[in-house]
Design a protein around this motif. Sequence first.
Motif, PDB file in Angstrom:
ATOM      1  N   ASP A  31       0.865  -1.192   0.000  1.00 48.55           N
ATOM      2  CA  ASP A  31       0.000   0.000   0.000  1.00 48.55           C
ATOM      3  C   ASP A  31       0.894   1.232   0.000  1.00 48.55           C
ATOM      4  O   ASP A  31       2.006   1.207   0.509  1.00 48.55           O
ATOM      5  N   LYS A  32       0.345   2.315  -0.550  1.00 47.72           N
ATOM      6  CA  LYS A  32       1.133   3.559  -0.569  1.00 47.72           C
ATOM      7  C   LYS A  32       1.253   4.151   0.832  1.00 47.72           C
ATOM      8  O   LYS A  32       2.115   4.972   1.101  1.00 47.72           O
ATOM      9  N   THR A  39     -10.764   4.621   1.794  1.00 47.42           N
ATOM     10  CA  THR A  39     -12.226   4.421   1.801  1.00 47.42           C
ATOM     11  C   THR A  39     -12.653   3.473   2.926  1.00 47.42           C
ATOM     12  O   THR A  39     -13.708   3.666   3.548  1.00 47.42           O
ATOM     13  N   SER A  40     -11.820   2.483   3.199  1.00 43.72           N
ATOM     14  CA  SER A  40     -12.181   1.504   4.230  1.00 43.72           C
ATOM     15  C   SER A  40     -12.049   2.081   5.635  1.00 43.72           C
ATOM     16  O   SER A  40     -12.445   1.447   6.607  1.00 43.72           O
ATOM     17  N   ALA A  44     -19.331   4.266   6.876  1.00 43.24           N
ATOM     18  CA  ALA A  44     -20.254   4.278   8.025  1.00 43.24           C
ATOM     19  C   ALA A  44     -20.066   3.064   8.930  1.00 43.24           C
ATOM     20  O   ALA A  44     -20.726   2.954   9.966  1.00 43.24           O
ATOM     21  N   ILE A  46     -20.848  -0.146   8.662  1.00 42.65           N
ATOM     22  CA  ILE A  46     -21.910  -1.144   8.827  1.00 42.65           C
ATOM     23  C   ILE A  46     -21.590  -2.362   7.958  1.00 42.65           C
ATOM     24  O   ILE A  46     -21.284  -2.220   6.769  1.00 42.65           O
ATOM     25  N   ASP A 221       4.374   1.823  -4.395  1.00 49.93           N
ATOM     26  CA  ASP A 221       3.452   2.445  -5.343  1.00 49.93           C
ATOM     27  C   ASP A 221       3.025   1.411  -6.384  1.00 49.93           C
ATOM     28  O   ASP A 221       3.860   0.897  -7.140  1.00 49.93           O
ATOM     29  N   ALA A 222       1.716   1.138  -6.421  1.00 50.16           N
ATOM     30  CA  ALA A 222       1.199   0.168  -7.385  1.00 50.16           C
ATOM     31  C   ALA A 222       1.509   0.590  -8.816  1.00 50.16           C
ATOM     32  O   ALA A 222       1.554  -0.253  -9.723  1.00 50.16           O
ATOM     33  N   GLY A 375     -18.321  -0.779  -4.475  1.00 50.85           N
ATOM     34  CA  GLY A 375     -19.369   0.239  -4.374  1.00 50.85           C
ATOM     35  C   GLY A 375     -19.749   0.603  -2.948  1.00 50.85           C
ATOM     36  O   GLY A 375     -18.904   0.923  -2.115  1.00 50.85           O
ATOM     37  N   HIS A 376     -21.040   0.536  -2.681  1.00 51.36           N
ATOM     38  CA  HIS A 376     -21.573   0.958  -1.380  1.00 51.36           C
ATOM     39  C   HIS A 376     -21.284  -0.048  -0.272  1.00 51.36           C
ATOM     40  O   HIS A 376     -21.522   0.249   0.892  1.00 51.36           O
ATOM     41  N   GLY A 378     -18.295  -2.241   0.160  1.00 47.20           N
ATOM     42  CA  GLY A 378     -16.973  -2.879   0.157  1.00 47.20           C
ATOM     43  C   GLY A 378     -16.466  -3.242   1.540  1.00 47.20           C
ATOM     44  O   GLY A 378     -15.716  -4.210   1.698  1.00 47.20           O
ATOM     45  N   THR A 380     -18.369  -4.279   3.907  1.00 52.03           N
ATOM     46  CA  THR A 380     -19.110  -5.513   4.172  1.00 52.03           C
ATOM     47  C   THR A 380     -18.486  -6.693   3.432  1.00 52.03           C
ATOM     48  O   THR A 380     -18.298  -7.772   3.991  1.00 52.03           O
TER      49      THR A 380
HETATM   50  C1  LIG Z   1     -19.237   7.798   3.119  1.00 53.97           C
HETATM   51  C2  LIG Z   1     -19.139   6.318   2.853  1.00 53.97           C
HETATM   52  C3  LIG Z   1     -19.861   5.436   3.638  1.00 53.97           C
HETATM   53  C4  LIG Z   1     -19.757   4.066   3.399  1.00 53.97           C
HETATM   54  N1  LIG Z   1     -20.407   3.203   4.256  1.00 53.97           N
HETATM   55  C5  LIG Z   1     -20.243   1.864   4.088  1.00 53.97           C
HETATM   56  C6  LIG Z   1     -20.827   0.951   5.015  1.00 53.97           C
HETATM   57  O1  LIG Z   1     -21.437   1.313   6.012  1.00 53.97           O
HETATM   58  N2  LIG Z   1     -20.674  -0.389   4.771  1.00 53.97           N
HETATM   59  C7  LIG Z   1     -19.984  -0.851   3.699  1.00 53.97           C
HETATM   60  O2  LIG Z   1     -19.901  -2.052   3.520  1.00 53.97           O
HETATM   61  N3  LIG Z   1     -19.378   0.001   2.838  1.00 53.97           N
HETATM   62  C8  LIG Z   1     -19.485   1.330   3.004  1.00 53.97           C
HETATM   63  N4  LIG Z   1     -18.896   2.203   2.128  1.00 53.97           N
HETATM   64  C9  LIG Z   1     -18.163   1.654   0.963  1.00 53.97           C
HETATM   65  C10 LIG Z   1     -16.802   1.095   1.390  1.00 53.97           C
HETATM   66  O3  LIG Z   1     -16.150   2.001   2.246  1.00 53.97           O
HETATM   67  C11 LIG Z   1     -15.934   0.822   0.164  1.00 53.97           C
HETATM   68  O4  LIG Z   1     -16.636   0.041  -0.778  1.00 53.97           O
HETATM   69  C12 LIG Z   1     -14.693   0.040   0.565  1.00 53.97           C
HETATM   70  O5  LIG Z   1     -14.025   0.668   1.627  1.00 53.97           O
HETATM   71  C13 LIG Z   1     -13.744  -0.132  -0.608  1.00 53.97           C
HETATM   72  O6  LIG Z   1     -12.635  -0.871  -0.124  1.00 53.97           O
HETATM   73  P1  LIG Z   1     -11.377  -1.103  -1.023  1.00 53.97           P
HETATM   74  O7  LIG Z   1     -10.443  -1.940  -0.252  1.00 53.97           O
HETATM   75  O8  LIG Z   1     -11.805  -1.558  -2.366  1.00 53.97           O
HETATM   76  O9  LIG Z   1     -10.764   0.387  -1.241  1.00 53.97           O
HETATM   77  P2  LIG Z   1      -9.915   1.291  -0.216  1.00 53.97           P
HETATM   78  O10 LIG Z   1     -10.346   1.081   1.169  1.00 53.97           O
HETATM   79  O11 LIG Z   1      -9.915   2.673  -0.761  1.00 53.97           O
HETATM   80  O12 LIG Z   1      -8.463   0.690  -0.354  1.00 53.97           O
HETATM   81  C14 LIG Z   1      -7.647   0.951  -1.476  1.00 53.97           C
HETATM   82  C15 LIG Z   1      -6.213   1.011  -0.978  1.00 53.97           C
HETATM   83  O13 LIG Z   1      -5.362   1.221  -2.118  1.00 53.97           O
HETATM   84  C16 LIG Z   1      -4.297   2.058  -1.703  1.00 53.97           C
HETATM   85  N5  LIG Z   1      -3.711   2.706  -2.876  1.00 53.97           N
HETATM   86  C17 LIG Z   1      -4.272   3.599  -3.713  1.00 53.97           C
HETATM   87  N6  LIG Z   1      -3.407   3.940  -4.698  1.00 53.97           N
HETATM   88  C18 LIG Z   1      -2.259   3.235  -4.477  1.00 53.97           C
HETATM   89  C19 LIG Z   1      -1.017   3.127  -5.145  1.00 53.97           C
HETATM   90  N7  LIG Z   1      -0.739   3.820  -6.261  1.00 53.97           N
HETATM   91  N8  LIG Z   1      -0.091   2.306  -4.654  1.00 53.97           N
HETATM   92  C20 LIG Z   1      -0.323   1.569  -3.527  1.00 53.97           C
HETATM   93  N9  LIG Z   1      -1.488   1.630  -2.850  1.00 53.97           N
HETATM   94  C21 LIG Z   1      -2.448   2.447  -3.311  1.00 53.97           C
HETATM   95  C22 LIG Z   1      -4.946   3.060  -0.753  1.00 53.97           C
HETATM   96  O14 LIG Z   1      -3.960   3.641   0.106  1.00 53.97           O
HETATM   97  C23 LIG Z   1      -5.954   2.183  -0.024  1.00 53.97           C
HETATM   98  O15 LIG Z   1      -5.443   1.689   1.209  1.00 53.97           O
HETATM   99  C24 LIG Z   1     -18.956   3.576   2.335  1.00 53.97           C
HETATM  100  C25 LIG Z   1     -18.221   4.468   1.565  1.00 53.97           C
HETATM  101  C26 LIG Z   1     -18.287   5.832   1.823  1.00 53.97           C
HETATM  102  C27 LIG Z   1     -17.452   6.755   0.995  1.00 53.97           C
END
Ligand SMILES: Cc1cc2nc3c(=O)[nH]c(=O)nc-3n(C[C@H](O)[C@H](O)[C@H](O)COP(=O)(O)OP(=O)(O)OC[C@H]3O[C@@H](n4cnc5c(N)ncnc54)[C@H](O)[C@@H]3O)c2cc1C
Length: 412
Positions: A31-32, A39-40, A44, A46, A221-222, A375-376, A378, A380
Amino acid sequence: MRSAIVLGGGMAGIGAALHLQGRGWSVALVDKGEPGRETSYGNAGIIQSEAVEPYAMPRDWPRLFSIAARRSNDVHWDLGGLRDNLGALLRYWWHSSPARHETVSQAYAGLIARAVTEHEVLVAASGADRLVRQGGFRVLLCTQAAMDEAAANAERLRTRFGVRSLALSPAELAAAEPTLKQTGAGAIHWLDSWSVSDPGGLVAAYTQLFRRRGGTVRRGDAGTLKQGGAGWSVETADGPLDAEAAIVALGPWSTGLLRRFGYRIPMVRKRGYHRHWRSAQAPSLPILDAANGYVMAPMAKGLRITTGAELSAAGPSVSPVQLARAEAAAGNLVDLGSPVDNAPWSGTRPCMPDMLPVIGEAPRHRGLWLHFGHGHQGFTLGPASGRLLAEAMSGERPFVPAEPFSPGRFRP
Ligand SMILES: Cc1cc2nc3c(=O)[nH]c(=O)nc-3n(C[C@H](O)[C@H](O)[C@H](O)COP(=O)(O)OP(=O)(O)OC[C@H]3O[C@@H](n4cnc5c(N)ncnc54)[C@H](O)[C@@H]3O)c2cc1C
């Protein structure tokens, strides 16, 4: 031993990393920054076992008109956001027809059904019980018409998918959450969903578990990902890493990286905001205020108010309009106290136009696997969809049909 580099340490990345590790793979997570800080972190919190049907784009004229006129607080947009998302939005519209949404929901419900179970295993193994509440969450409805509609929908989901809920009268809601100043027309209490007091903390706990089990965590960096020899390599702060497989789990950043490899995968970018408040009246469980399009969730850092979807252009945002409206509405429900954070947090939900995450091997690159677009939901889904990915990579029979999630569906 088979080896893999997981790019991205959000819930999707760590979910996949732990499942691969459990199948005997040697896994490095890159991870960077610190895992679980994007986002994680900001959601919220849940774990939504009730979300068996993904969010479709509204297709009824009154709701579309209210969004177009920017009266709805569920969805906000600006011209830059509409322009950047246009192609993906048109596809989202197409996939949101009742018949197509029905097909998508069949696939989605299969993954969601596994979500709590997969978290349960990881919560126990990582000792993260103190972060988790198992009491569900509530959806507050302001009018009797909205309450009747929500109750009918909850009953439909019970008969169709077995999702359990209770319809609470205003008095029952007041008894359950005595600090609420208003209880509207009552609430739907989704009974089997979980919530957490620190979403980023849960990812950190899972990452600790991954380390304890022998996993490697590196800063890198990915964007340095290269194909060569028998597999893939990436530069990290501690030198290059090589593995036979690489997994793109970069949430909203995934499609940007994939363009470098010739894949143009559409994504609807739905930004959300949050801010914490020092409220002495926080509810015991999260509340989704349906009329005002936000969630208030009790967190370790304070009462977190999170917003709905802003159709945003890529890059930093400057328009926390929904947050201001959400905070005003939340202040009518509880005394918010003073803000914990000076500036609001914002992050982007990585939504695919057909509402299904992308899970599988990239069509034209052997050993490049994709795991993003949740999406909404992730937060979960990360561990459940990580399991599906690890099963595919390990040649196992998938626990749900994998085809609807295949990257090839976009003909990228
Ligand atoms: C306001 C809000 C409320 C939400 N509420 C909920 C909820 O209640 N329940 C639910 O299930 N979901 C919810 N979600 C959706 C959920 O948060 C996301 O779907 C989920 O977090 C996505 O996870 P991810 O691991 O795909 O992405 P991320 O958590 O964004 O992880 C991506 C990772 O990639 C890394 N990265 C990025 N670019 C690079 C790079 N170039 N090199 C190396 N690393 C890099 C980042 O640092 C990050 O750690 C909500 C989202 C929002 C915005």
